[in-house]
Motif scaffolding. Sequence first.
Motif, short mmCIF file in Angstrom:
data_model
loop_
_atom_site.label_atom_id
_atom_site.label_comp_id
_atom_site.label_asym_id
_atom_site.label_seq_id
_atom_site.Cartn_x
_atom_site.Cartn_y
_atom_site.Cartn_z
N SER A 297 0.39 -2.24 -10.07
CA SER A 297 0.57 -1.76 -8.70
C SER A 297 0.67 -0.24 -8.65
O SER A 297 0.11 0.40 -7.75
CB SER A 297 1.82 -2.39 -8.08
OG SER A 297 1.72 -3.80 -8.04
N HIS A 307 -1.21 0.86 -0.78
CA HIS A 307 0.22 1.16 -0.97
C HIS A 307 0.96 -0.14 -1.28
O HIS A 307 1.76 -0.62 -0.48
CB HIS A 307 0.80 1.81 0.29
CG HIS A 307 0.12 3.09 0.67
ND1 HIS A 307 0.36 4.28 0.03
CD2 HIS A 307 -0.83 3.34 1.61
CE1 HIS A 307 -0.39 5.23 0.57
NE2 HIS A 307 -1.12 4.68 1.53
N LYS A 309 3.65 -2.73 -3.17
CA LYS A 309 5.06 -2.60 -3.52
C LYS A 309 5.20 -2.28 -5.00
O LYS A 309 4.55 -2.91 -5.84
CB LYS A 309 5.80 -3.90 -3.18
CG LYS A 309 7.29 -3.85 -3.46
CD LYS A 309 7.96 -5.17 -3.11
CE LYS A 309 9.45 -5.13 -3.41
NZ LYS A 309 10.12 -6.40 -3.07
N GLN A 310 6.06 -1.33 -5.34
CA GLN A 310 6.28 -0.90 -6.71
C GLN A 310 7.77 -0.99 -7.02
O GLN A 310 8.60 -0.50 -6.26
CB GLN A 310 5.79 0.53 -6.93
CG GLN A 310 4.33 0.74 -6.56
CD GLN A 310 3.91 2.19 -6.67
OE1 GLN A 310 4.37 2.90 -7.57
NE2 GLN A 310 3.04 2.63 -5.77
N ALA A 311 8.08 -1.60 -8.15
CA ALA A 311 9.47 -1.74 -8.57
C ALA A 311 9.51 -1.96 -10.07
O ALA A 311 8.51 -2.33 -10.70
CB ALA A 311 10.17 -2.89 -7.84
N THR A 316 6.50 -8.08 -9.18
CA THR A 316 6.66 -7.36 -7.91
C THR A 316 5.55 -7.74 -6.94
O THR A 316 5.77 -7.89 -5.74
CB THR A 316 6.63 -5.85 -8.18
OG1 THR A 316 7.61 -5.53 -9.17
CG2 THR A 316 6.92 -5.07 -6.91
N THR A 317 4.33 -7.91 -7.47
CA THR A 317 3.18 -8.32 -6.66
C THR A 317 3.07 -9.84 -6.69
O THR A 317 2.93 -10.43 -7.76
CB THR A 317 1.89 -7.69 -7.21
OG1 THR A 317 2.04 -6.26 -7.24
CG2 THR A 317 0.71 -8.04 -6.34
#
Length: 470
Positions: A297, A307, A309-311, A316-317
């Motif tokens: 991501s 854009h 989601k990033q974590a 996360t995806t």
Amino acid sequence: MQDRVFVAQIDASFSTDNMLRVFGRISTRQIHSCRVSCTQESANDAYYRYQVHGKGRQFIDLVRMTARGGNGGDGCVSFHREKYLAKGPPNGGNGGRGGSVIVEASTDETTLRHVGRVCSGKRGQNGMGGGRHGTMGADMVVKVPIGTIVRELESSRATSLQEDDEEDDYNEEDEAERLAKRWVLFPREQGRDLGPGRVDFFKQAQRTMEQEDKYLRWRARQEQPGLLQVDLTEEGQQVVLCRGGAGGYGNPHFLTNENRSPKFATRGRKGEVREFELELKTIADIGLVGMPNAGKSSLLAAISNAHPKQAAYPFTTLHPFVGTVDYADTFQLSVADIPGLIKGAHANVGLGHAFLRHVERAKILVYVIDLSGPAPWEDLETLQYELEAYRPGLTKRSSLIVANKADQVRTAKDNLKQLQSLVTDIPIVTVSARYEKNILKLTSTMRKMVQEARRLEEQLKQHDEESPLE
């Protein structure tokens, strides 16, 4: 304390005033606190049920639906009435055809979440007097994302054949019910005796319609010998799932030289009913494949206009995310971020099949490897094994290895040397998606590979068009 628990349990059916009259020793504040706790608990249960049934998911790529064509409108029994004209000719209009169910590929849709379990066309309008035919029912157009595969289920064809057999085999007991479903204002006298030399015009009309029914059933079997399966890959591409039924005949249809005043008409035919499975496979030039928390991501956000989601935690995806890479000379290519794969994904471990189906259409596979891990080369072997086990030949496509998290110098440097020594047939590009380092080299390499893949695809398409059909 026991009283409070009891109040919370019966609070769903008692108002505050009633509870005060029954339990005078409990204050309003205590009752209010019990009401709030009970309401929150019921809300949590409702949200849990909402998630379990799958309606809380924002992205759905596999749907089963039932398509029903609209029924045709009924014919009309009417006669022309005019001053000084005692017995006018029949002028009942025919019923309108029912609406069909159509699936159309559209760029405005990205998921199958809006597709209902049952999609039905509108019913045709009934015929009217004065020779006015009913209007046709509106078609049900279901818009789906590009890349959707429409697949007919075998159960729907078996059901339709069973209904045809039931129509052929019937008893005299249900004949009155069958007549009421097929005819409008038919003669209802049982055992009518018309006398010698007189013709039963209604029986003649019945024989005519039975022959027509048999012919239509035979034609339906001949026109569609196999199950429908269509791949919608272009904008505006349509496929008709179910056609609406034909409208019924008005009484002028049964006008003959002998029968000058037919007093019966037919009802509209039923529309087709079939079951389908819609499967969405994301169409993109490049598919990012990697283990969970490999930085896919972050890489997609660094090279494209997406854009996601990033974590800093795995998975996360949860669904594919497509981004577009824009170049200075207006060249564009699409990149799909496939959710992380784990060991055993080809056997549908976790959500394996739900993720792997979106890799099939990618022209180029990009393996995103985490250089900061203990053994990045083992991650690459796991990814290639899962892809090959899911679909043989999938790993033979043009591939690229993106060695991500190169900013972790302590472990990345040694792991990169080991990876380069073990992998010699696939090019490797080191990047740092977090700090956007070496992104220009990566996008340039991607462009060259996509241009080559598009050129080969165009040549193959031209060859298929020029080759004679066998």
